[in-house]
Motif scaffolding. Sequence first.
Motif, mmCIF file in Angstrom:
data_model
loop_
_atom_site.group_PDB
_atom_site.id
_atom_site.type_symbol
_atom_site.label_atom_id
_atom_site.label_comp_id
_atom_site.label_asym_id
_atom_site.label_seq_id
_atom_site.Cartn_x
_atom_site.Cartn_y
_atom_site.Cartn_z
ATOM 1 N N CYS A 18 -8.271 5.855 -11.430
ATOM 2 C CA CYS A 18 -8.289 6.139 -9.811
ATOM 3 C C CYS A 18 -7.163 7.545 -9.866
ATOM 4 N N LYS A 19 -7.335 7.978 -8.876
ATOM 5 C CA LYS A 19 -6.461 9.033 -8.149
ATOM 6 C C LYS A 19 -5.243 8.564 -7.416
ATOM 7 N N ASP A 22 -11.438 7.959 -5.612
ATOM 8 C CA ASP A 22 -10.118 8.386 -4.890
ATOM 9 C C ASP A 22 -9.969 7.247 -3.717
ATOM 10 N N PRO A 23 -8.984 6.211 -3.956
ATOM 11 C CA PRO A 23 -8.828 5.489 -2.892
ATOM 12 C C PRO A 23 -8.616 5.853 -1.270
ATOM 13 N N LYS A 24 -7.969 7.147 -1.322
ATOM 14 C CA LYS A 24 -7.861 7.811 -0.017
ATOM 15 C C LYS A 24 -9.010 8.196 0.679
ATOM 16 N N GLN A 25 -10.018 8.443 -0.194
ATOM 17 C CA GLN A 25 -11.413 8.701 0.622
ATOM 18 C C GLN A 25 -12.323 7.658 1.205
ATOM 19 N N SER A 39 -12.973 4.153 2.923
ATOM 20 C CA SER A 39 -12.611 3.203 4.202
ATOM 21 C C SER A 39 -12.391 1.899 3.877
ATOM 22 N N TYR A 52 -11.503 0.659 0.977
ATOM 23 C CA TYR A 52 -10.305 0.437 0.036
ATOM 24 C C TYR A 52 -9.235 -0.316 0.636
ATOM 25 N N LYS A 107 -5.288 -2.177 -0.741
ATOM 26 C CA LYS A 107 -4.356 -2.736 -1.642
ATOM 27 C C LYS A 107 -4.453 -4.157 -1.787
#
Length: 411
Positions: free
Chosen positions: A94-95, A109-112, A114, A116, A118
């Motif tokens: 992951c990024k 990329d978790p940021k990209q 919706s 995802y 934690k």
Amino acid sequence: MQQSERKMAKIFHPLLLFLLINALHRCQSQLVEPNGFRLKLNRINSHDHPFPDTIRPAVTRSYYLFTIDATIGTPSSIKTFIFDTGSSLIWTQCKPCVRCFKQDYPLFDPKQSSSYQKLPPNHALKSFFKRSSSGDFVFNMSYESGQSASGFAAVESLSFAGSKRGSRESIKGVVFGCTNNYQGQFTGNGLVTGIMGMNRSPLSLVGQMGAKAAPRFSYCLPTLKSAIKSTFLRFGSDVSVKWSFQKTRFISSGFSSDYRVKLVDISVVGRRLNLPRGTFPKGCILDVGSAASTLEMGAYTPVLNAVKQHLDRFNLTRAISDPRTEGDLCYRLKPGFKNYATMTLHFEGAKLEVGADNLFRVIGDRFCLALFGSKHLTLLGAYQQQNVRLVYDVANRKLLFGKEDCSKDKA
Ligand SMILES: *[C@@H]1O[C@H](CO)[C@@H](O)[C@H](O)[C@H]1NC(C)=O
Ligand SMILES: *[C@@H]1O[C@H](CO)[C@@H](O)[C@H](O)[C@H]1NC(C)=O
């Protein structure tokens, strides 16, 4: 009471074609598997009906290992995982990445995404992870030969090819490891982004799908020589069992979540070695994530000697080998030679014939015994599973298997 899981994966190095890299000793020191911990997960499917609109991912040969593809996230992106019946965690790189091995697909990329998340603090699988000082659930799988994969525990949507033609099945809320720090050598040659753990742990893909969706699964590995590189990983009602299949039960050993069967004895060229009781105190692990089988020394030495004795009768020329990567016994190929040794693994109530094609491999102008000795581990790796249909009847704790031409495993 918590105890770490130990396991070894021997992986053929795809770059050094036909070579084996050092044995990896997976000691998942911080990936804890609580004693007798059993979980029921409710509804991880994205449908209103129970899951088994079964997934049917392709199992694709990548040199000596096998991979399966899944898409991850929303919008989804494709990733390639090593198919591993010998480990629990599903992970992908992951990024942002502190240190990553080279992969051809972009890092997840978790940021990209919706979908995802934690791993939430109340999650049923949280006890498999450590908590960092900032309160996040983290993992660090370390390998005795120096490699380690660490990162965050997270929850995502994964989707796989479905059993209906052209369909995809999505599974929501899958717990996986977002690896952002991988140290040491990785064998994927860019083709692989992580590992798909498939063992008996509640954390694995099988465990998370649950007994209803995945009461059993099955695969058939095409040979190295086969023109067909992909077959199918089948689940539940997609698995068919023939009456002729051999059957043996899964045994348990301590805290291990591996699929283990009882190994009683071994024959070489039809002659039983009569190995003493207790030669395999922990049975034999089914580990498709290991390229070749290992036998603990009490069995390996007699097998090696019997194979040597058999082959030495045929005026072959012994060749040197790198024991670490090629094994302990190689001979020069001899045109027309057919008297290769064979081996039979006598499991409790079942036997697996390991023919010459699954016992030796050709390396240049030599052929070499594709088995390795180990201090404490006996496992059935991918090379010895070629052209065998294996059914892991998880619900009934049984392994069923029979010879099959895996190149005929069509959709
Ligand atoms: C994970 O564990 C290994 C072995 O104990 C260690 O070398 C490595 O630095 C750890 N990784 C992280 C990110 O802490
Ligand atoms: C054995 O092999 C050697 C060299 O590989 C050859 O010269 C010899 O003729 C062979 N002997 C027999 C009996 O085949």
